[in-house]
Design a protein around this motif. Structure first.
Motif, PDB file in Angstrom:
ATOM      1  N   THR A  39      -9.551  75.233  31.697  1.00  0.00           N
ATOM      2  CA  THR A  39     -10.592  75.262  32.724  1.00  0.00           C
ATOM      3  C   THR A  39     -10.861  76.696  33.169  1.00  0.00           C
ATOM      4  O   THR A  39      -9.923  77.438  33.455  1.00  0.00           O
ATOM      5  CB  THR A  39     -10.168  74.421  33.936  1.00  0.00           C
ATOM      6  OG1 THR A  39      -9.952  73.072  33.515  1.00  0.00           O
ATOM      7  CG2 THR A  39     -11.236  74.436  35.019  1.00  0.00           C
ATOM      8  N   VAL A  40     -12.131  77.068  33.223  1.00  0.00           N
ATOM      9  CA  VAL A  40     -12.500  78.423  33.624  1.00  0.00           C
ATOM     10  C   VAL A  40     -13.499  78.375  34.777  1.00  0.00           C
ATOM     11  O   VAL A  40     -14.247  77.412  34.943  1.00  0.00           O
ATOM     12  CB  VAL A  40     -13.110  79.214  32.448  1.00  0.00           C
ATOM     13  CG1 VAL A  40     -12.090  79.389  31.330  1.00  0.00           C
ATOM     14  CG2 VAL A  40     -14.381  78.565  31.917  1.00  0.00           C
ATOM     15  N   ALA A  41     -13.482  79.446  35.553  1.00  0.00           N
ATOM     16  CA  ALA A  41     -14.501  79.689  36.569  1.00  0.00           C
ATOM     17  C   ALA A  41     -15.457  80.736  36.038  1.00  0.00           C
ATOM     18  O   ALA A  41     -15.037  81.694  35.384  1.00  0.00           O
ATOM     19  CB  ALA A  41     -13.860  80.175  37.866  1.00  0.00           C
ATOM     20  N   ALA A  42     -16.746  80.569  36.304  1.00  0.00           N
ATOM     21  CA  ALA A  42     -17.747  81.573  35.935  1.00  0.00           C
ATOM     22  C   ALA A  42     -18.283  82.211  37.202  1.00  0.00           C
ATOM     23  O   ALA A  42     -18.692  81.509  38.143  1.00  0.00           O
ATOM     24  CB  ALA A  42     -18.875  80.950  35.132  1.00  0.00           C
ATOM     25  N   GLY A 120      -8.729  80.606  33.690  1.00  0.00           N
ATOM     26  CA  GLY A 120      -9.350  81.871  33.339  1.00  0.00           C
ATOM     27  C   GLY A 120     -10.630  82.057  34.116  1.00  0.00           C
ATOM     28  O   GLY A 120     -11.175  81.108  34.710  1.00  0.00           O
ATOM     29  N   VAL A 121     -11.124  83.300  34.123  1.00  0.00           N
ATOM     30  CA  VAL A 121     -12.351  83.643  34.848  1.00  0.00           C
ATOM     31  C   VAL A 121     -13.262  84.443  33.925  1.00  0.00           C
ATOM     32  O   VAL A 121     -12.810  85.389  33.271  1.00  0.00           O
ATOM     33  CB  VAL A 121     -12.056  84.465  36.115  1.00  0.00           C
ATOM     34  CG1 VAL A 121     -13.351  84.759  36.881  1.00  0.00           C
ATOM     35  CG2 VAL A 121     -11.051  83.744  37.021  1.00  0.00           C
ATOM     36  N   VAL A 159      -1.847  84.676  38.699  1.00  0.00           N
ATOM     37  CA  VAL A 159      -2.931  85.345  37.986  1.00  0.00           C
ATOM     38  C   VAL A 159      -3.223  84.583  36.700  1.00  0.00           C
ATOM     39  O   VAL A 159      -2.351  83.937  36.121  1.00  0.00           O
ATOM     40  CB  VAL A 159      -2.594  86.822  37.651  1.00  0.00           C
ATOM     41  CG1 VAL A 159      -2.243  87.594  38.915  1.00  0.00           C
ATOM     42  CG2 VAL A 159      -1.473  86.920  36.624  1.00  0.00           C
ATOM     43  N   VAL A 160      -4.505  84.673  36.262  1.00  0.00           N
ATOM     44  CA  VAL A 160      -4.941  84.112  34.987  1.00  0.00           C
ATOM     45  C   VAL A 160      -5.831  85.147  34.315  1.00  0.00           C
ATOM     46  O   VAL A 160      -6.292  86.100  34.946  1.00  0.00           O
ATOM     47  CB  VAL A 160      -5.690  82.770  35.178  1.00  0.00           C
ATOM     48  CG1 VAL A 160      -4.778  81.721  35.795  1.00  0.00           C
ATOM     49  CG2 VAL A 160      -6.951  82.965  36.017  1.00  0.00           C
ATOM     50  N   ILE A 360      -8.117  83.136  26.803  1.00  0.00           N
ATOM     51  CA  ILE A 360      -7.804  82.141  27.828  1.00  0.00           C
ATOM     52  C   ILE A 360      -6.654  81.248  27.368  1.00  0.00           C
ATOM     53  O   ILE A 360      -5.752  80.916  28.144  1.00  0.00           O
ATOM     54  CB  ILE A 360      -9.049  81.289  28.156  1.00  0.00           C
ATOM     55  CG1 ILE A 360     -10.217  82.165  28.635  1.00  0.00           C
ATOM     56  CG2 ILE A 360      -8.708  80.234  29.198  1.00  0.00           C
ATOM     57  CD1 ILE A 360      -9.953  82.966  29.871  1.00  0.00           C
ATOM     58  N   HIS A 361      -6.640  80.878  26.090  1.00  0.00           N
ATOM     59  CA  HIS A 361      -5.591  79.992  25.590  1.00  0.00           C
ATOM     60  C   HIS A 361      -4.274  80.726  25.361  1.00  0.00           C
ATOM     61  O   HIS A 361      -3.201  80.145  25.559  1.00  0.00           O
ATOM     62  CB  HIS A 361      -6.057  79.308  24.302  1.00  0.00           C
ATOM     63  CG  HIS A 361      -6.891  78.094  24.546  1.00  0.00           C
ATOM     64  ND1 HIS A 361      -6.371  76.825  24.651  1.00  0.00           N
ATOM     65  CD2 HIS A 361      -8.225  77.968  24.753  1.00  0.00           C
ATOM     66  CE1 HIS A 361      -7.337  75.957  24.892  1.00  0.00           C
ATOM     67  NE2 HIS A 361      -8.486  76.621  24.956  1.00  0.00           N
ATOM     68  N   SER A 362      -4.339  81.984  24.947  1.00  0.00           N
ATOM     69  CA  SER A 362      -3.095  82.712  24.654  1.00  0.00           C
ATOM     70  C   SER A 362      -2.508  83.386  25.890  1.00  0.00           C
ATOM     71  O   SER A 362      -1.310  83.682  25.937  1.00  0.00           O
ATOM     72  CB  SER A 362      -3.364  83.780  23.589  1.00  0.00           C
ATOM     73  OG  SER A 362      -4.157  84.832  24.120  1.00  0.00           O
TER      74      SER A 362
END
Length: 418
Positions: A39-42, A120-121, A159-160, A360-362
């Motif tokens: 899941t990411v934020a934009a 992630g962002v 943190v991400v 984001i995945h790693s």
């Protein structure tokens, strides 16, 4: 952002509340590889058709081809738009996919949970109504976006990975702040544009560890926006020279007669210019020396190891980008067009998103953010040189060393875009 800004944004977004939702459509697009989507934020400036937000974030919502088919293993959890009043398209698209459009960056990261609720962002500080400074830099809020993201991480204890579209800053002090904040707080940060990962025609690369003797890029368009692209494309080649990247010693920007005196004085090798021109898309009937002569610019820089490279901006002649390089022992330079295709829906951005997805995945940047820091600094100091009438600018602050990595460019890694 002021409290009044937050309230006006909330009021405006409230007016969009009647748009019907279609549920978790995003998950249906993304889940194709068998692994669980992240899941990411934009966090974007504006979201209109064909904007950078659309060609990046839109692929999370609507698939690699923007047609509802397979997409990245990412799910859009939230969307923050800095100028929502210019972004009806993005707000409506988010609503159709059940994605909340939120009023603050912290909300985008926490989703109201009181903790970091995303993996992630994506910060897309490109396009929108923002002022210019005296050097001609468009002051997109990239530092503000990143600072608010980093502050939310600190406030909530996690943190991400973060991706920043295009160059850091844009001003050098802001670029350095972003880099140092990420380093000091342990935030995985990646940045840059699609040019290092787009198609090349012909498909050529610099073998890692090559003894390069010179390199030149040709570009078009506005000096800051597109000059960055040309510098970054060039850097993706020359960072692979023997010894790795060591940073830049000085930068200069020549225009007018000073430019042509440098060309005619062979301060840029003629064979590099000729090789790059042969593969550069151009306007029908245009002459590279005469068409748009007053808008042309030559950006030159010397690296800390003595290697020299340059970028020739020819907005009256070129309609695309190219890179030429020459290695020791080569009888002639190698050159390629840095190809930007229109269909399907600017596919070079799909390859950029693939690199973002990998990060984001790693949990680690796919390639070094130092490349973007260095190119951001070259761009800033080039504009400084231009503002000083082309005077050379010494750049001890750009002694930025890093090791390049092996990462492919289009059409690899394979994705369903063609």
């Amino acid at each position: 952002m002021s409290r009044s800004d937050q309230l006006s944004r909330r009021a405006w977004l409230g007016g969009m509340a009647g748009i019907p939702l279609l549920g978790a459509g995003t998950l249906g697009v993304a889940a194709r590889s068998g692994r669980e989507p992240k899941t990411v934020a934009a966090v974007v400036t504006v979201y209109r058709p064909n904007s950078h937000a659309d060609v990046l974030v839109g692929r999370i919502l609507e698939g690699w081809r923007h047609e509802g088919g397979p997409g990245p293993d990412l799910r859009l959890g939230s969307l923050f738009i800095d100028q929502p009043e210019a972004s009806d398209f993005g707000v409506e698209l988010a609503a159709r996919h059940g994605v909340p459009v939120v009023g603050t960056i912290e909300e985008a990261i926490t989703l109201g949970t009181g903790s970091v609720a995303i993996d992630g962002v994506l910060c897309v500080g490109e396009h929108g109504d923002y002022p210019l400074n005296t050097k001609g830099q468009r002051l997109y809020p990239r530092r503000r976006f990143f600072e608010e993201v980093a502050d939310a991480f600190r406030a909530h204890g996690r943190v991400v990975p973060v991706f920043n579209d295009k160059h850091l800053g844009p001003a050098w002090d802001d670029a350095l702040f972003m880099y140092e904040t990420a380093r000091d707080r342990g935030i995985p940060l990646m940045a840059g544009s699609s040019l290092p990962v787009t198609y090349r025609k012909p498909d050529v690369s610099v073998p890692m560890g090559s003894d390069l003797k010179g390199a030149l890029a040709i570009g078009y368009g506005p000096l800051e926006d597109y000059g960055y692209h040309a510098i970054e494309a060039l850097q993706a080649f020359v960072e692979r020279r023997r010894g790795g990247e060591v940073g830049v010693r000085w930068v200069e920007c020549l225009e007018g007669e000073a430019l042509w005196e440098a060309i005619d004085g062979h301060e840029v090798p003629a064979d590099l210019i000729e090789a790059a021109l042969r593969v550069t898309p151009s306007r029908p009937g245009a002459d590279w020396r005469e068409s748009g002569r007053r808008e042309s610019a030559l950006i030159r820089f010397e690296y800390e190891d003595g290697f020299r490279a340059g970028v020739l901006m020819l907005p009256g002649f070129a309609t695309g980008f190219s890179v030429a390089f020459k290695a020791a022992g080569d009888s002639s330079p190698t050159a390629c067009e840095i190809e930007l295709r229109d269909e399907p829906h600017y596919p070079h951005f799909a390859f950029l998103l693939r690199a973002i997805e990998r990060m984001i995945h790693s949990g680690a940047p796919t390639y070094p953010v130092e490349r973007t820091l260095l190119t951001s600094g070259i761009l800033d100091r080039m504009l400084t040189s231009r503002s000083r009438g082309g005077r050379r600018v010494e750049t001890p602050e750009l002694a930025i060393a890093y090791s390049p990595v092996e990462y492919p460019h289009a059409p690899d890694p394979p994705i369903l875009v063609g």
